[in-house]
Design a protein around this motif. Structure first.
Motif, short mmCIF file in Angstrom:
data_model
loop_
_atom_site.label_atom_id
_atom_site.label_comp_id
_atom_site.label_asym_id
_atom_site.label_seq_id
_atom_site.Cartn_x
_atom_site.Cartn_y
_atom_site.Cartn_z
N ARG A 1 -22.00 22.33 -44.00
CA ARG A 1 -20.91 23.30 -44.20
C ARG A 1 -21.21 24.57 -43.40
O ARG A 1 -20.32 25.13 -42.75
N GLN A 2 -22.45 25.03 -43.44
CA GLN A 2 -22.82 26.23 -42.69
C GLN A 2 -22.61 26.04 -41.20
O GLN A 2 -22.14 26.95 -40.50
N ARG A 3 -22.93 24.88 -40.69
CA ARG A 3 -22.75 24.60 -39.26
C ARG A 3 -21.26 24.60 -38.90
O ARG A 3 -20.88 25.09 -37.85
N VAL A 4 -20.43 24.01 -39.76
CA VAL A 4 -18.98 23.99 -39.50
C VAL A 4 -18.45 25.43 -39.50
O VAL A 4 -17.64 25.79 -38.64
N ILE A 5 -18.91 26.24 -40.41
CA ILE A 5 -18.49 27.65 -40.44
C ILE A 5 -18.94 28.36 -39.17
O ILE A 5 -18.19 29.14 -38.59
N LEU B 1 -24.20 19.68 -32.05
CA LEU B 1 -25.23 20.49 -32.70
C LEU B 1 -26.35 19.61 -33.24
O LEU B 1 -27.53 19.94 -33.11
N VAL B 2 -25.99 18.49 -33.85
CA VAL B 2 -27.00 17.58 -34.40
C VAL B 2 -27.85 17.00 -33.26
O VAL B 2 -29.09 16.98 -33.36
N LYS B 3 -27.20 16.57 -32.20
CA LYS B 3 -27.93 16.01 -31.06
C LYS B 3 -28.89 17.04 -30.47
O LYS B 3 -30.06 16.73 -30.19
N ASP B 4 -28.41 18.27 -30.28
CA ASP B 4 -29.26 19.33 -29.74
C ASP B 4 -30.44 19.62 -30.65
O ASP B 4 -31.56 19.83 -30.18
N ASP B 5 -30.20 19.60 -31.96
CA ASP B 5 -31.28 19.86 -32.92
C ASP B 5 -32.33 18.75 -32.86
O ASP B 5 -33.53 19.02 -32.88
N ILE B 6 -31.88 17.51 -32.75
CA ILE B 6 -32.82 16.39 -32.66
C ILE B 6 -33.66 16.50 -31.38
O ILE B 6 -34.88 16.32 -31.42
N MET B 7 -33.02 16.80 -30.27
CA MET B 7 -33.74 16.93 -29.00
C MET B 7 -34.75 18.07 -29.08
O MET B 7 -35.89 17.94 -28.59
N TYR B 8 -34.37 19.18 -29.68
CA TYR B 8 -35.27 20.33 -29.82
C TYR B 8 -36.48 19.95 -30.67
O TYR B 8 -37.62 20.24 -30.31
#
Length: 101
Positions: A18-22, A85-92
């Motif tokens: 929810r925070q990410r969507v916001i 965002l999820v993909k970028d977080d996984i790569m990071y």
């Protein structure tokens, strides 16, 4: 109308998804309203989705007798941006983990 309506934080689990969507709303200048929606108001809603750890941003096609557009442009934008965002977080995290090894 470039607007997202969500229940007030006190009425839902204020999770990370929810925070990410916001945050997507703020980044893309999408109007964010936190308010209760009455059942009678559902007929004026174009698209609906739920968020969660497993489903991410999951379109809702029907609630009771109300049908929603699962191909809505704004909804599809949320799905795409959240996926990025999820993909970028996984790569990071992979990068950080590999540096620790």
């Amino acid at each position: 109308d470039n607007k997202l309506i969500t229940s007030p934080e006190a009425l839902v689990l204020p999770g990370i998804t929810r925070q990410r969507v916001i945050s997507i709303c703020y980044h893309f200048k999408i109007i964010l309203l936190e308010q209760k929606i009455k059942k009678e108001e559902l007929s004026g809603i174009e698209a609906m989705f739920i968020t969660g750890t497993s489903p991410g941003v999951l379109p809702v096609s029907k609630a009771g007798n109300y049908l929603f557009n699962t191909d809505n442009k704004l909804l599809r934008g949320f799905i795409s941006e959240y996926g990025s965002l999820v993909k970028d977080d996984i790569m990071y995290r992979k990068y950080v983990y590999s540096k620790k090894q």
